[in-house]
Design a protein around this motif. Structure first.
Motif, PDB file in Angstrom:
ATOM      1  N   TRP A 160     105.808 149.223  13.610  1.00  0.00           N
ATOM      2  CA  TRP A 160     105.760 149.129  15.071  1.00  0.00           C
ATOM      3  C   TRP A 160     105.969 150.500  15.701  1.00  0.00           C
ATOM      4  O   TRP A 160     106.811 151.282  15.252  1.00  0.00           O
ATOM      5  CB  TRP A 160     106.869 148.212  15.596  1.00  0.00           C
ATOM      6  N   ILE A 165     113.370 148.352  21.308  1.00  0.00           N
ATOM      7  CA  ILE A 165     112.886 147.020  20.936  1.00  0.00           C
ATOM      8  C   ILE A 165     114.040 146.016  20.954  1.00  0.00           C
ATOM      9  O   ILE A 165     113.912 144.911  21.491  1.00  0.00           O
ATOM     10  CB  ILE A 165     112.201 147.076  19.557  1.00  0.00           C
ATOM     11  N   ILE A 176     104.124 148.377  20.733  1.00  0.00           N
ATOM     12  CA  ILE A 176     104.911 147.284  21.306  1.00  0.00           C
ATOM     13  C   ILE A 176     104.533 147.060  22.767  1.00  0.00           C
ATOM     14  O   ILE A 176     104.402 148.027  23.522  1.00  0.00           O
ATOM     15  CB  ILE A 176     106.407 147.685  21.268  1.00  0.00           C
TER      16      ILE A 176
END
Ligand code: SAH
Length: 250
Positions: free
Chosen positions: A137, A154, A99
């Motif tokens: 991710w 996130i 990310i």
């Protein structure tokens, strides 16, 4: 309202996102909804078993494909019933795509609903990944004990970028890694507040001048200098060579 469903063994952990600070306020104001689902509710037995020993032997336990699949199917049905189109299913995983801010920015403009799946133990049965997961991710090249902290990181980064979440929208433009920022994807400039002199160190004069252009110029140069010193890789050209005048001179 952007909706995030999370499949986890520890739904209470997500109170950290829904109850505090900017993300808490965004949830309160219905800009975002975070719905955490207990994976054990989708177990097949009365012991609520969701993991088993790995085929082939070795240490630890593996999360079974069955309960994870049931959970994801149930979540998708709930999303649909609430009027959301099918959104992507994302597994938190150290082998996933790493990310960064440009990815977060895309997510904040992306689908109105997401399902984040948090692993624990040694990870999840590969067949669940093959059949149900759209993307994996990663928070970075290190191993966490579970996907929850990655999912929360996130969620925090995406929710604060949703329109209306920040008190002052410019904050999200004038910050580290922001492509729209003055340097285009470099670090933030140094910040100062009162007192003018702290432990013998004074605030740079220009910041007290009230001269907006000179202040903007100083901040731009200070951001570039900080990036050169702390993260020269952010200034590197695609060939990998540092580009000292490059991005920040535009
Ligand atoms: N055996 C795995 C690690 C499992 S850690 C391996 O060696 O790769 C248990 C769970 O924590 C994972 O299933 C994942 O959901 C989560 N996790 C661990 N590190 C992570 C990271 N860097 N980014 C995102 N999720 C991570």
């Amino acid at each position: 309202m952007t909706r995030f469903d999370v499949v986890t063994l520890f739904p209470e952990m997500f109170d950290a996102v829904t109850r505090f600070g900017i993300t808490g306020r965004a949830c309160e104001r219905k800009l975002a909804a975070v719905v955490a689902h207990q994976l054990r509710d989708y177990a097949y037995d009365t012991y609520k078993t969701i993991d088993d020993r790995p085929y082939g032997g070795g240490p630890g336990m593996v999360m079974m494909a069955g309960p994870l699949t049931e959970a994801v199917v149930a979540v998708k049905a709930q999303q649909q019933a609430a009027g959301y189109g099918p959104g992507p299913v994302i597994l938190m995983s150290p082998s996933g795509q790493r990310i960064d801010q440009s990815m977060i920015d895309r997510l904040a403009q992306g689908p109105a609903c997401w399902t984040l799946v948090c692993g624990r133990y040694e990870g999840v049965d590969q067949r669940f990944i093959d059949q149900q997961v759209d993307e994996c991710w990663s928070l970075g090249d290190f191993v966490l004990s579970g996907g929850e902290i990655a999912a929360m990181a996130i969620l925090d980064a995406v929710i604060r970028k949703l329109p209306g979440a920040l008190g002052e929208p410019e904050s999200a433009i004038q910050e580290s890694f922001s492509q729209q920022g003055p340097g285009g994807g470099i670090l933030d400039w140094p910040h100062y507040t009162r007192p003018e002199v702290f432990a013998g160190e004074a605030v740079p004069d220009v910041l007290l001048s009230g001269h907006h252009e000179r202040i903007a110029d100083w901040r731009k140069r200070a951001a570039l200098a900080a990036t050169q010193k702390l993260r020269p890789d952010l200034l590197a050209t695609p060939s990998g060579k540092p580009d000292p005048g490059g991005k920040a001179s535009t």
